[in-house]
Design a protein around this motif. Structure first.
Motif, PDB file in Angstrom:
ATOM      1  N   PRO A   1    -120.617  27.898 -17.755  1.00 39.61           N
ATOM      2  CA  PRO A   1    -119.453  27.829 -16.592  1.00 39.61           C
ATOM      3  C   PRO A   1    -120.310  26.918 -15.221  1.00 39.61           C
ATOM      4  O   PRO A   1    -120.593  27.026 -15.225  1.00 39.61           O
ATOM      5  CB  PRO A   1    -119.418  28.807 -15.571  1.00 39.61           C
ATOM      6  N   MET A   2    -119.225  26.130 -14.086  1.00 35.03           N
ATOM      7  CA  MET A   2    -120.124  25.308 -13.519  1.00 35.03           C
ATOM      8  C   MET A   2    -119.239  26.461 -11.881  1.00 35.03           C
ATOM      9  O   MET A   2    -118.706  26.947 -12.467  1.00 35.03           O
ATOM     10  CB  MET A   2    -118.918  24.350 -13.399  1.00 35.03           C
ATOM     11  N   PRO A   3    -120.366  26.321 -10.888  1.00 37.17           N
ATOM     12  CA  PRO A   3    -120.408  26.922 -10.133  1.00 37.17           C
ATOM     13  C   PRO A   3    -119.219  26.946  -9.526  1.00 37.17           C
ATOM     14  O   PRO A   3    -118.740  25.303  -9.132  1.00 37.17           O
ATOM     15  CB  PRO A   3    -121.552  26.420  -8.844  1.00 37.17           C
ATOM     16  N   LYS A   4    -118.566  27.363  -8.803  1.00 34.13           N
ATOM     17  CA  LYS A   4    -116.993  27.060  -8.151  1.00 34.13           C
ATOM     18  C   LYS A   4    -117.087  26.470  -7.114  1.00 34.13           C
ATOM     19  O   LYS A   4    -115.661  25.603  -6.768  1.00 34.13           O
ATOM     20  CB  LYS A   4    -116.240  28.684  -8.061  1.00 34.13           C
ATOM     21  N   GLU A   5    -117.842  26.756  -5.905  1.00 38.72           N
ATOM     22  CA  GLU A   5    -118.394  25.272  -4.957  1.00 38.72           C
ATOM     23  C   GLU A   5    -117.779  23.618  -5.802  1.00 38.72           C
ATOM     24  O   GLU A   5    -118.518  22.988  -4.923  1.00 38.72           O
ATOM     25  CB  GLU A   5    -118.972  25.792  -4.687  1.00 38.72           C
ATOM     26  N   THR A   6    -118.368  23.354  -7.161  1.00 37.77           N
ATOM     27  CA  THR A   6    -118.533  22.332  -7.464  1.00 37.77           C
ATOM     28  C   THR A   6    -117.072  21.848  -7.764  1.00 37.77           C
ATOM     29  O   THR A   6    -117.101  20.526  -9.066  1.00 37.77           O
ATOM     30  CB  THR A   6    -119.561  21.959  -8.778  1.00 37.77           C
ATOM     31  N   ARG A   7    -116.171  22.556  -7.689  1.00 41.18           N
ATOM     32  CA  ARG A   7    -115.094  22.436  -8.457  1.00 41.18           C
ATOM     33  C   ARG A   7    -114.420  20.394  -7.655  1.00 41.18           C
ATOM     34  O   ARG A   7    -113.456  19.941  -8.372  1.00 41.18           O
ATOM     35  CB  ARG A   7    -113.712  23.760  -7.942  1.00 41.18           C
ATOM     36  N   GLN A   8    -114.601  20.894  -6.613  1.00 37.65           N
ATOM     37  CA  GLN A   8    -113.963  19.484  -6.031  1.00 37.65           C
ATOM     38  C   GLN A   8    -114.273  18.550  -5.952  1.00 37.65           C
ATOM     39  O   GLN A   8    -114.012  17.254  -6.597  1.00 37.65           O
ATOM     40  CB  GLN A   8    -113.638  20.227  -4.283  1.00 37.65           C
ATOM     41  N   THR A   9    -115.199  18.625  -6.607  1.00 40.11           N
ATOM     42  CA  THR A   9    -116.861  17.744  -7.319  1.00 40.11           C
ATOM     43  C   THR A   9    -116.700  17.319  -8.306  1.00 40.11           C
ATOM     44  O   THR A   9    -116.296  15.743  -8.523  1.00 40.11           O
ATOM     45  CB  THR A   9    -118.338  18.096  -6.220  1.00 40.11           C
ATOM     46  N   SER A  10    -116.158  17.805  -8.582  1.00 38.84           N
ATOM     47  CA  SER A  10    -115.938  17.491 -10.500  1.00 38.84           C
ATOM     48  C   SER A  10    -114.732  16.760 -10.392  1.00 38.84           C
ATOM     49  O   SER A  10    -114.446  16.016 -11.798  1.00 38.84           O
ATOM     50  CB  SER A  10    -116.255  19.213 -11.137  1.00 38.84           C
ATOM     51  N   LEU A  11    -113.547  17.400  -9.508  1.00 40.13           N
ATOM     52  CA  LEU A  11    -112.540  16.910  -9.460  1.00 40.13           C
ATOM     53  C   LEU A  11    -112.390  15.237  -9.175  1.00 40.13           C
ATOM     54  O   LEU A  11    -112.170  14.439  -9.831  1.00 40.13           O
ATOM     55  CB  LEU A  11    -111.512  17.809  -9.118  1.00 40.13           C
ATOM     56  N   THR A  12    -113.317  15.026  -8.146  1.00 40.71           N
ATOM     57  CA  THR A  12    -113.454  13.997  -6.920  1.00 40.71           C
ATOM     58  C   THR A  12    -113.911  12.295  -8.591  1.00 40.71           C
ATOM     59  O   THR A  12    -113.367  12.254  -8.840  1.00 40.71           O
ATOM     60  CB  THR A  12    -114.097  14.010  -6.332  1.00 40.71           C
ATOM     61  N   LEU A  13    -114.791  13.079  -8.990  1.00 38.35           N
ATOM     62  CA  LEU A  13    -115.899  12.512 -10.031  1.00 38.35           C
ATOM     63  C   LEU A  13    -115.042  11.891 -11.670  1.00 38.35           C
ATOM     64  O   LEU A  13    -115.131  11.314 -12.166  1.00 38.35           O
ATOM     65  CB  LEU A  13    -117.379  13.531 -10.831  1.00 38.35           C
ATOM     66  N   ILE A  14    -114.372  13.528 -12.134  1.00 36.73           N
ATOM     67  CA  ILE A  14    -113.642  13.212 -13.005  1.00 36.73           C
ATOM     68  C   ILE A  14    -112.641  12.360 -13.131  1.00 36.73           C
ATOM     69  O   ILE A  14    -112.175  11.495 -13.652  1.00 36.73           O
ATOM     70  CB  ILE A  14    -113.020  14.081 -13.947  1.00 36.73           C
ATOM     71  N   LYS A  15    -111.701  12.039 -12.018  1.00 38.64           N
ATOM     72  CA  LYS A  15    -110.622  10.681 -11.300  1.00 38.64           C
ATOM     73  C   LYS A  15    -111.518   9.264 -11.569  1.00 38.64           C
ATOM     74  O   LYS A  15    -110.769   8.713 -11.532  1.00 38.64           O
ATOM     75  CB  LYS A  15    -109.884  10.986 -10.435  1.00 38.64           C
ATOM     76  N   GLN A  16    -112.808   9.509 -10.973  1.00 38.42           N
ATOM     77  CA  GLN A  16    -114.126   8.654 -10.776  1.00 38.42           C
ATOM     78  C   GLN A  16    -113.322   7.517 -11.958  1.00 38.42           C
ATOM     79  O   GLN A  16    -113.841   6.565 -12.012  1.00 38.42           O
ATOM     80  CB  GLN A  16    -114.383   8.448  -9.372  1.00 38.42           C
ATOM     81  N   ARG A  17    -113.941   8.486 -13.357  1.00 41.64           N
ATOM     82  CA  ARG A  17    -114.947   8.099 -14.345  1.00 41.64           C
ATOM     83  C   ARG A  17    -113.110   7.786 -14.374  1.00 41.64           C
ATOM     84  O   ARG A  17    -112.996   6.954 -15.488  1.00 41.64           O
ATOM     85  CB  ARG A  17    -115.126   9.151 -14.771  1.00 41.64           C
ATOM     86  N   ARG A  18    -112.304   8.164 -14.998  1.00 42.07           N
ATOM     87  CA  ARG A  18    -110.888   8.040 -15.549  1.00 42.07           C
ATOM     88  C   ARG A  18    -110.478   6.383 -14.679  1.00 42.07           C
ATOM     89  O   ARG A  18    -110.075   5.690 -16.096  1.00 42.07           O
ATOM     90  CB  ARG A  18    -109.859   9.565 -15.093  1.00 42.07           C
ATOM     91  N   ASP A  19    -110.872   6.533 -13.570  1.00 38.41           N
ATOM     92  CA  ASP A  19    -110.640   5.412 -13.440  1.00 38.41           C
ATOM     93  C   ASP A  19    -111.002   3.341 -13.338  1.00 38.41           C
ATOM     94  O   ASP A  19    -110.634   2.869 -13.887  1.00 38.41           O
ATOM     95  CB  ASP A  19    -110.115   4.686 -11.799  1.00 38.41           C
ATOM     96  N   ALA A  20    -112.221   3.946 -13.316  1.00 39.98           N
ATOM     97  CA  ALA A  20    -113.076   3.065 -14.710  1.00 39.98           C
ATOM     98  C   ALA A  20    -113.077   2.653 -15.423  1.00 39.98           C
ATOM     99  O   ALA A  20    -113.034   1.822 -16.041  1.00 39.98           O
ATOM    100  CB  ALA A  20    -114.393   3.312 -14.138  1.00 39.98           C
ATOM    101  N   LEU A  21    -112.661   3.836 -16.218  1.00 39.01           N
ATOM    102  CA  LEU A  21    -112.525   3.990 -17.765  1.00 39.01           C
ATOM    103  C   LEU A  21    -110.605   2.956 -18.292  1.00 39.01           C
ATOM    104  O   LEU A  21    -110.601   2.106 -18.995  1.00 39.01           O
ATOM    105  CB  LEU A  21    -111.937   4.929 -18.484  1.00 39.01           C
ATOM    106  N   LEU A  22    -110.166   3.114 -17.208  1.00 38.36           N
ATOM    107  CA  LEU A  22    -108.445   1.905 -16.903  1.00 38.36           C
ATOM    108  C   LEU A  22    -109.156   0.896 -16.453  1.00 38.36           C
ATOM    109  O   LEU A  22    -108.392   0.246 -17.685  1.00 38.36           O
ATOM    110  CB  LEU A  22    -107.616   2.808 -15.826  1.00 38.36           C
ATOM    111  N   LYS A  23    -109.914   0.200 -16.370  1.00 40.88           N
ATOM    112  CA  LYS A  23    -110.273  -0.597 -15.742  1.00 40.88           C
ATOM    113  C   LYS A  23    -111.109  -1.460 -17.080  1.00 40.88           C
ATOM    114  O   LYS A  23    -110.601  -2.228 -17.438  1.00 40.88           O
ATOM    115  CB  LYS A  23    -111.968  -1.302 -14.266  1.00 40.88           C
ATOM    116  N   LEU A  24    -111.750  -0.913 -17.642  1.00 41.28           N
ATOM    117  CA  LEU A  24    -112.694  -0.874 -19.168  1.00 41.28           C
ATOM    118  C   LEU A  24    -112.050  -1.167 -20.303  1.00 41.28           C
ATOM    119  O   LEU A  24    -111.086  -2.102 -21.167  1.00 41.28           O
ATOM    120  CB  LEU A  24    -113.766   0.131 -19.806  1.00 41.28           C
ATOM    121  N   LEU A  25    -110.029  -0.369 -20.539  1.00 45.81           N
ATOM    122  CA  LEU A  25    -109.353  -0.552 -21.789  1.00 45.81           C
ATOM    123  C   LEU A  25    -108.949  -1.866 -21.426  1.00 45.81           C
ATOM    124  O   LEU A  25    -108.446  -2.850 -21.931  1.00 45.81           O
ATOM    125  CB  LEU A  25    -108.391   0.528 -21.215  1.00 45.81           C
TER     126      LEU A  25
END
Length: 186
Positions: free
Chosen positions: A154-178
């Motif tokens: 499990p990830m520490p609950k305090e990293t939840r917001q960081t994880s949310l921001t990071l996965i959205k950034q990676r999604r946006d980068a992936l859409l550009k790559l696609l």
């Protein structure tokens, strides 16, 4: 279509949007086969999450998941060294990415055991999944897949917001790559 009691609306299900997803993916030259660029992207997602969460030794799987008519397929996949390898395809109701068909928002589960609807998913027992972060890949107005990362701790609950921001950034980068991978725009 299925009835969603929470919203009181009829919403598309896996099969209702299958043909539209298939057409959109085909327009981008994707048929579910592995793509070397997407494998590299998945590796970068895994390493990026591990570094951001302060544990470069974490065993994190990362996937670029495409929702095909009868299965999920990982066109991009990172199997961490020493971890149980993940296959390139999975049943449409396994894992947490199918949740993306019903929503257009990213999902972070710091500990999947905290939510009974996710704790009983087959990947929890098969791989020992305890944490998940995923974001939907939307082409036009259709969710065609997701980018996600899963881990066995499990990830520490305090990293939840960081994880949310990071996965959205990676999604946006992936859409550009696609878009760059799209034969229609190349």
């Amino acid at each position: 279509m299925r009835y969603d009691a929470d919203s009181g609306l009829h919403v598309d299900n896996w099969h209702d949007t299958a043909e539209q997803r298939r057409k959109l993916l085909a327009e981008h030259g994707l048929d579910g086969s592995p793509v070397a660029k997407l494998d590299q992207f998945a590796t970068e997602v895994s390493f990026g999450f591990a570094a951001e969460l302060g544990d470069p030794g974490k065993r994190l799987w990362a996937m670029v998941n495409l929702f095909l008519p009868k299965a999920q397929t990982f066109a991009g996949l990172h199997n961490p060294p020493g971890a149980r390898p993940v296959d390139r395809t999975m049943a449409p109701d396994h894992g947490f990415c199918p949740e993306m068909l019903d929503r257009t928002k990213a999902l972070v589960l710091a500990d999947v055991w905290d939510k009974p609807q996710f704790a009983s998913n087959p990947v929890v027992d098969r791989l020992g999944v305890r944490t998940y972060a995923g974001a939907p890949l939307i082409l036009g107005d259709t969710v065609v897949g997701s980018v996600c990362v899963v881990g066995t701790r499990p990830m520490p609950k305090e990293t939840r917001q960081t994880s949310l921001t990071l996965i959205k950034q990676r999604r946006d980068a992936l859409l550009k790559l696609l878009d760059q991978h799209n034969p229609a725009t190349s």
